[in-house]
Write an enzyme that holds these catalytic residues in place. Structure first.
Site, mmCIF file in Angstrom:
data_model
loop_
_atom_site.group_PDB
_atom_site.id
_atom_site.type_symbol
_atom_site.label_atom_id
_atom_site.label_comp_id
_atom_site.label_asym_id
_atom_site.label_seq_id
_atom_site.Cartn_x
_atom_site.Cartn_y
_atom_site.Cartn_z
ATOM 1 N N PRO A 33 107.285 -8.880 -57.649
ATOM 2 C CG PRO A 33 108.143 -10.179 -55.942
ATOM 3 C CD PRO A 33 106.936 -9.997 -56.779
ATOM 4 C CD GLU A 34 108.715 -5.842 -63.172
ATOM 5 O OE1 GLU A 34 109.628 -5.521 -63.941
ATOM 6 O OE2 GLU A 34 107.575 -5.378 -63.256
ATOM 7 C CE LYS A 79 109.862 -11.313 -64.312
ATOM 8 N NZ LYS A 79 108.517 -10.744 -64.460
ATOM 9 N NE ARG A 133 100.811 -7.638 -65.968
ATOM 10 C CZ ARG A 133 101.962 -7.839 -65.355
ATOM 11 N NH1 ARG A 133 102.750 -8.815 -65.740
ATOM 12 N NH2 ARG A 133 102.333 -7.075 -64.349
#
Ligand SMILES: [Zn+2]
Length: 290
Positions: free
Chosen positions: A2-3, A69, A280
């Protein structure tokens, strides 16, 4: 994972259902207890599970809000304020239900790690399949210094200048731009999905050195990040893997993504490329992004 938009969606859904209510009893999973016995701190950090359960019992939920976040719950017990900081990790999800069976998806029901019984009779439940979620019970934010280093909220007035100033520091100027915009000390809440999208929107190659991008392009990039985050908040977030809002619903932003997870560029039809930046996977179009 989740961002920011997904976390914002959780906060907006959770807040009206729990604010003003009192936790009568908190109970953590056997998995959390066992991990603490082994010296690991699964989900509950810096506190014994039994002490956490006891502390939470009797707390009133005063406010639920988001910072980057993180989900912040302002709590109060016997007139004393507390802050429960929650990170959803990879697969954390909240539910407010009458009973556990009301959680429809088996995988969330199977991985319940925290149950908060509310005095209204409802259950506030935290489920986490992969267990990278976090709880920290604090008196004030100062007790967990990393929280103090988070960049301003991306929609705050000072966030752009904060970002531009950070880009000038040698520490960041020599790094690839994608790694810099995903650093929570530079911009808060811009994860892989939205960084990928924003870079594509403004045609910047993710590996380009930050110091070699003009101020104008950096401003355009920042505005693209704000825009894509806002759009996603409106769409209820992106559902890439196991994100659910508190009603167990998926968001709709994934259908609007133009570059994240794409094999073909929607602009020029070239095959996209991937490379690893800052650990990433990064997708980009070799023709449209420079
Ligand atoms: Zn292209």
């Amino acid at each position: 994972m989740p961002e920011l938009p997904e976390v914002e969606g959780v906060v907006r859904a959770l807040s009206p259902k729990i604010v003003g209510k009192v936790i009568s009893r908190a109970s953590l999973s056997e998995t959390i207890y066992q991990s603490h016995q082994l010296g690991k701190q699964c989900i509950v950090k810096n506190m014994e599970p039994a002490a956490f359960e006891m502390a939470l019992s009797g707390m009133e939920i005063k406010r639920v809000h988001r910072r980057a976040k993180y989900i912040f719950m302002d709590l109060e017990k016997d007139g004393n304020p507390f802050l429960l900081v929650n990170h959803l990790g990879m697969t954390g999800a909240w539910f407010v239900v009458q009973k556990e069976e009301d959680i429809l998806e088996e995988k969330f029901k199977k991985h319940i790690h925290a149950r908060f019984s509310l005095t209204t009779g409802e259950l506030l439940i935290f489920s986490d399949i992969r267990r990278f979620g976090e709880f920290r019970l604090l008196h004030t934010i100062d007790e967990h210094p990393p929280l103090l280093q988070i960049a301003p909220e991306p929609f705050n007035q000072n966030a752009l200048n904060y970002f531009l100033a950070k880009c000038e520091l040698p520490k960041y100027a020599n790094k690839p731009i994608k790694e810099v915009i995903m650093d929570g000390q530079v911009i808060s809440g811009c994860g892989n999905i939205y960084a990928t999208e924003a870079l594509f929107h403004v045609g910047i190659h993710p590996a380009r050195k930050t110091g070699r991008i003009s101020k104008e392009r950096k401003i355009a990039l920042f505005e693209a990040i704000q825009k894509v985050l806002l759009e996603s908040i409106e769409m209820g977030g992106s559902t890439i893997s196991d994100y659910r809002n508190i009603n167990g619903e998926a968001g709709g932003m994934q259908h609007r993504l133009k570059m994240y997870g794409k094999k073909i560029c929607p602009n020029c039809s070239a095959n996209t490329k991937t490379m690893t930046i800052g650990g990433r996977t990064s997708v980009y179009c070799p023709k449209c992004q420079h």
